[in-house]
Write a protein that holds these residues in place. Structure first.
Motif, PDB file in Angstrom:
ATOM      1  N   THR A 188       0.490   4.036  -2.934  1.00 55.32           N
ATOM      2  CA  THR A 188       0.051   5.389  -2.587  1.00 55.32           C
ATOM      3  C   THR A 188       1.169   6.426  -2.605  1.00 55.32           C
ATOM      4  O   THR A 188       0.889   7.626  -2.711  1.00 55.32           O
ATOM      5  N   ARG A 211      -4.611   5.409   1.315  1.00 54.99           N
ATOM      6  CA  ARG A 211      -3.825   4.788   2.392  1.00 54.99           C
ATOM      7  C   ARG A 211      -4.534   4.921   3.739  1.00 54.99           C
ATOM      8  O   ARG A 211      -4.543   3.980   4.541  1.00 54.99           O
ATOM      9  N   TRP A 251      -7.549   2.525   3.861  1.00 51.15           N
ATOM     10  CA  TRP A 251      -7.062   1.146   4.037  1.00 51.15           C
ATOM     11  C   TRP A 251      -6.634   0.908   5.474  1.00 51.15           C
ATOM     12  O   TRP A 251      -6.959  -0.125   6.066  1.00 51.15           O
ATOM     13  N   GLN A 252      -5.906   1.850   6.068  1.00 50.72           N
ATOM     14  CA  GLN A 252      -5.432   1.687   7.444  1.00 50.72           C
ATOM     15  C   GLN A 252      -6.595   1.651   8.432  1.00 50.72           C
ATOM     16  O   GLN A 252      -6.554   0.894   9.411  1.00 50.72           O
ATOM     17  N   MET A 309       0.818  -1.207   0.000  1.00 52.11           N
ATOM     18  CA  MET A 309       0.000   0.000   0.000  1.00 52.11           C
ATOM     19  C   MET A 309       0.855   1.262   0.000  1.00 52.11           C
ATOM     20  O   MET A 309       0.489   2.269  -0.624  1.00 52.11           O
ATOM     21  N   ASP A 310       1.993   1.219   0.665  1.00 53.86           N
ATOM     22  CA  ASP A 310       2.914   2.353   0.613  1.00 53.86           C
ATOM     23  C   ASP A 310       3.436   2.548  -0.811  1.00 53.86           C
ATOM     24  O   ASP A 310       3.559   3.686  -1.297  1.00 53.86           O
TER      25      ASP A 310
END
Length: 248
Positions: free
Chosen positions: A127, A144, A147-148, A123-124
């Motif tokens: 994004t 992000r 998602w978190q 994801m990092d």
């Protein structure tokens, strides 16, 4: 394969290097490289079904699309407490990392903390590397954050989407059994319904499971009702892996 040794740890860079046509362009002001990455969600299958011989089953995108529609159907008593547009986004984002990580299941031999590391790293990459310069980075930051929030599972919105994740699986379980006309028993997945938290979603799950009982009639089939299950060892493995929260 989903597993990796300590000598050859899983890394985003290794996965994208194997993509046909080469890795996507990073640090672009255009979202097109990210758009191409999303195609992998359309072609990557949900692995849990494949163990039962369902080779052409649903993709990750299939799963998330129905989840997104389900979030829009929250009854007024629940919808009034939720941010439905955010829940819909969350449904469409929550499994996005599987575009590179794949759909890891409890039987794949990947520790839960390692699964989380792979997904957060992916994801990092999406994004920041692919979306970091798109729209001033705001789009990537929002994806992000949503998602978190799902991963943390602390807000009512995230708990609702976790429940929607489960009801979508229960629906698919029953639908595959119907297609195979009682020649395929997927009762192993029925335990998921007992992990649903919100009463409004529980009501949907009860309705689907009632349909399942009517479908099987008097013919033997496995199921989990909170007390008995034909595969207790497998259930324990899943509960230990997911901590009673997630399903895939």
């Amino acid at each position: 394969m989903n597993g990796s040794s300590t000598k050859d740890p899983w890394a985003v860079e290794k996965v994208v290097a194997s993509i046909p046509g080469g890795p996507p362009q990073v640090d672009s002001s255009s979202p097109v490289p990210f758009f191409h990455m999303l195609e992998r969600l359309k072609t990557t299958k949900r692995e849990g079904w494949r163990r039962f011989g369902i080779k052409t089953g649903e993709s990750i995108s299939d799963h998330m699309y129905r989840m997104a529609i389900i979030t829009m159907c929250a009854p007024p008593s629940l919808a009034a407490k939720l941010n439905i547009p955010k829940c819909t986004k969350m449904a469409l984002i929550h499994d996005m990392a599987e575009a590179l990580v794949g759909d890891i299941t409890p039987v794949d031999g990947v520790a839960k903390h390692e699964k989380s590391r792979r997904e957060a790293t992916t994801m990092d990459y999406f994004t920041k590397s692919l979306l970091g310069k798109v729209n001033g980075g705001m789009t990537g930051q929002e994806i992000r954050a949503v998602w978190q929030e799902y991963e943390d599972s602390e807000t009512l919105d995230s708990k609702f989407v976790h429940d929607v994740d489960k009801i979508e699986l229960v629906l698919q379980m029953v639908e595959y059994e119907r297609v195979h006309n009682q020649k395929l028993d997927l009762g192993e997945f029925s335990w998921v319904a007992t992990r649903i938290v919100l009463p409004e979603v529980k009501a949907w799950a009860d309705e689907v499971l009632k349909e399942r009982e009517d479908f099987w009639g008097g013919k033997y089939h496995s199921f989990y009702d909170g007390d008995n299950f034909v595969e207790d060892k497998l259930l324990a493995q899943k509960l230990n892996y997911y901590g009673g929260e997630d399903t895939n």
